[in-house]
Design a protein around this motif. Structure first.
Motif, PDB file in Angstrom:
ATOM      1  N   GLY A   1       0.134   4.534   7.919  1.00 47.06           N
ATOM      2  CA  GLY A   1      -0.695   4.629   9.122  1.00 47.06           C
ATOM      3  C   GLY A   1      -1.942   3.771   9.054  1.00 47.06           C
TER       4      GLY A   1
ATOM      5  N   ASP B   1       3.163   9.311   6.865  1.00 53.46           N
ATOM      6  CA  ASP B   1       1.732   9.450   6.605  1.00 53.46           C
ATOM      7  C   ASP B   1       1.372  10.935   6.782  1.00 53.46           C
TER       8      ASP B   1
ATOM      9  N   ALA C   1      -9.493   0.996   5.062  1.00 53.05           N
ATOM     10  CA  ALA C   1     -10.371   2.151   5.300  1.00 53.05           C
ATOM     11  C   ALA C   1     -10.913   2.693   3.980  1.00 53.05           C
TER      12      ALA C   1
HETATM   13  N1  LIG Z   1      -7.915  -1.050  -0.652  1.00 47.32           N
HETATM   14  C1  LIG Z   1      -8.053  -1.334  -1.946  1.00 47.32           C
HETATM   15  O1  LIG Z   1      -9.021  -1.977  -2.379  1.00 47.32           O
HETATM   16  C2  LIG Z   1      -6.998  -0.903  -2.921  1.00 47.32           C
HETATM   17  C3  LIG Z   1      -6.995  -1.482  -4.188  1.00 47.32           C
HETATM   18  C4  LIG Z   1      -6.036  -1.093  -5.103  1.00 47.32           C
HETATM   19  C5  LIG Z   1      -5.101  -0.154  -4.759  1.00 47.32           C
HETATM   20  N2  LIG Z   1      -5.126   0.403  -3.518  1.00 47.32           N
HETATM   21  C6  LIG Z   1      -4.103   1.413  -3.207  1.00 47.32           C
HETATM   22  O2  LIG Z   1      -3.415   1.011  -2.032  1.00 47.32           O
HETATM   23  C7  LIG Z   1      -2.870   2.167  -1.410  1.00 47.32           C
HETATM   24  C8  LIG Z   1      -3.175   2.124   0.079  1.00 47.32           C
HETATM   25  O3  LIG Z   1      -4.568   2.213   0.256  1.00 47.32           O
HETATM   26  P1  LIG Z   1      -5.375   1.461   1.412  1.00 47.32           P
HETATM   27  O4  LIG Z   1      -6.406   0.655   0.750  1.00 47.32           O
HETATM   28  O5  LIG Z   1      -4.445   0.812   2.360  1.00 47.32           O
HETATM   29  O6  LIG Z   1      -6.136   2.701   2.053  1.00 47.32           O
HETATM   30  P2  LIG Z   1      -6.114   3.372   3.493  1.00 47.32           P
HETATM   31  O7  LIG Z   1      -7.066   4.495   3.379  1.00 47.32           O
HETATM   32  O8  LIG Z   1      -6.321   2.339   4.552  1.00 47.32           O
HETATM   33  O9  LIG Z   1      -4.617   3.921   3.638  1.00 47.32           O
HETATM   34  C9  LIG Z   1      -4.158   5.018   2.920  1.00 47.32           C
HETATM   35  C10 LIG Z   1      -3.147   5.774   3.776  1.00 47.32           C
HETATM   36  O10 LIG Z   1      -2.610   6.847   2.982  1.00 47.32           O
HETATM   37  C11 LIG Z   1      -2.611   8.025   3.775  1.00 47.32           C
HETATM   38  N3  LIG Z   1      -2.690   9.197   2.928  1.00 47.32           N
HETATM   39  C12 LIG Z   1      -3.764   9.697   2.253  1.00 47.32           C
HETATM   40  N4  LIG Z   1      -3.420  10.816   1.606  1.00 47.32           N
HETATM   41  C13 LIG Z   1      -2.108  11.027   1.855  1.00 47.32           C
HETATM   42  C14 LIG Z   1      -1.182  12.027   1.488  1.00 47.32           C
HETATM   43  N5  LIG Z   1      -1.531  13.072   0.705  1.00 47.32           N
HETATM   44  N6  LIG Z   1       0.091  11.915   1.924  1.00 47.32           N
HETATM   45  C15 LIG Z   1       0.453  10.891   2.723  1.00 47.32           C
HETATM   46  N7  LIG Z   1      -0.369   9.925   3.136  1.00 47.32           N
HETATM   47  C16 LIG Z   1      -1.638   9.997   2.700  1.00 47.32           C
HETATM   48  C17 LIG Z   1      -3.814   7.902   4.700  1.00 47.32           C
HETATM   49  O11 LIG Z   1      -3.703   8.736   5.847  1.00 47.32           O
HETATM   50  C18 LIG Z   1      -3.789   6.405   5.027  1.00 47.32           C
HETATM   51  O12 LIG Z   1      -2.997   6.143   6.163  1.00 47.32           O
HETATM   52  C19 LIG Z   1      -3.457   3.375  -2.156  1.00 47.32           C
HETATM   53  O13 LIG Z   1      -2.520   3.867  -3.071  1.00 47.32           O
HETATM   54  C20 LIG Z   1      -4.643   2.776  -2.884  1.00 47.32           C
HETATM   55  O14 LIG Z   1      -4.990   3.504  -4.038  1.00 47.32           O
HETATM   56  C21 LIG Z   1      -6.041   0.051  -2.594  1.00 47.32           C
END
Ligand SMILES: NC(=O)c1ccc[n+]([C@@H]2O[C@H](COP(=O)([O-])OP(=O)(O)OC[C@H]3O[C@@H](n4cnc5c(N)ncnc54)[C@H](O)[C@@H]3O)[C@@H](O)[C@H]2O)c1
Length: 253
Positions: free
Chosen positions: A15, A37, A193
């Motif tokens: 999402g 999500d 986000a």
């Molecule tokens: N953005 C960064 O800098 C970064 C760096 C390294 C790793 N990551 C990893 O990338 C992945 C995605 O993160 P993002 O940066 O796109 O963040 P984001 O917050 O934009 O997206 C995360 C999504 O996961 C969903 N979510 C949260 N808890 C959940 C649950 N219990 N069950 C199902 N869905 C759930 C949220 O509703 C959201 O849509 C994560 O695993 C994060 O740890 C992100």
């Protein structure tokens, strides 16, 4: 660009951020996408974006901390599209930014349930289905640079992301002869986000975070998505058990 026509991809946390970009990229490459999500409005918006662009997608609510919700998501994909070729275990939380000794049992338990349990339960449900398909399947788990390096102020997050790499490598070994490839991706700070939340709570961090990256900028979710597609691509059939660092050079030095 690789074609994923006739393939069904399940993307958790689709999402927002990296998950949404990955869902859109798979759909653009011909895959049918099962978007999941906990945020139903955002997940359904991703489905609308795919459908508006002429792609095929469905939404299912899945809180990754609950094993039975993964089983239901895979069952829904199979009931709707007859198969599951690709599992992207992306959903995750950033956790509380706090010193090691200030992290609580609750911080720890929540992080383990979502960022580590969520990947393990997802893989189990996906692999059970993939074992029933002669073509097997592909899984990509979203770890982090914090999965290969320590992360001051983020001990539970770093521990969970290291754990994701352990799950990835172990499953890659156990299923190497079953035509199931399992890889991980380790992004550095990427515009989403999650990073915005961190920057909002500690604005002075943004410049420090940027300076850690040799390229001098954060990643874009679309760049991480393309690397995830590459890991799943048919041309990449010999690659399993790997952790691909998408980090603008951060771990090169
Ligand atoms: N953005 C960064 O800098 C970064 C760096 C390294 C790793 N990551 C990893 O990338 C992945 C995605 O993160 P993002 O940066 O796109 O963040 P984001 O917050 O934009 O997206 C995360 C999504 O996961 C969903 N979510 C949260 N808890 C959940 C649950 N219990 N069950 C199902 N869905 C759930 C949220 O509703 C959201 O849509 C994560 O695993 C994060 O740890 C992100």
């Amino acid at each position: 660009m690789s074609s994923f026509t006739n393939q069904v991809a399940l993307v958790s946390g689709a999402g927002s951020g990296i998950g949404r970009s990955t869902a859109l990229a798979f759909a653009q490459s011909g895959a049918t996408v099962m978007v999941s999500d906990v945020n139903d409005a955002n997940g359904q918006q991703t489905v609308s974006m795919i459908q508006d662009a002429g792609g095929q997608a469905s939404y299912i609510h899945c809180d990754v901390a609950h094993p039975e919700q993964h089983i239901a998501a895979v069952a829904y994909a199979v009931a709707t599209y007859s198969r599951l070729d690709i599992g992207i275990n992306n959903a995750g939380i950033g956790g509380r930014f706090a010193r090691f000794l200030d992290q609580t049992i609750r911080d720890w338990d929540t992080m383990m349930a979502v960022n580590l349990g969520g990947v393990f339960y997802g893989m189990q449900a996906q692999i059970r289905q993939m074992l029933q398909q002669p073509e097997g399947g592909k899984i990509v788990n979203v770890s982090s640079i914090a999965g290969v390096k320590g992360m001051p102020m983020g001990a539970p997050y770093s521990a969970a992301k290291h754990g994701v790499l352990g799950l990835t490598k172990t499953a890659a070994l156990e299923f190497a002869k079953k035509n199931i490839r399992v890889n991980a991706i380790c992004p550095v700070y990427t515009h989403s986000a999650m990073v915005q939340d961190l920057v909002n709570t500690a604005p002075e961090m943004e410049e420090r975070m940027r300076r850690l990256i040799p390229m001098g900028r954060f990643g874009q979710p679309e760049e991480i998505a393309q690397a995830i597609l590459w890991l799943c691509a048919p041309e990449n059939a010999f690659c399993t058990g790997q952790a691909l660092q998408m980090d603008g050079g951060t771990t090169a030095g």
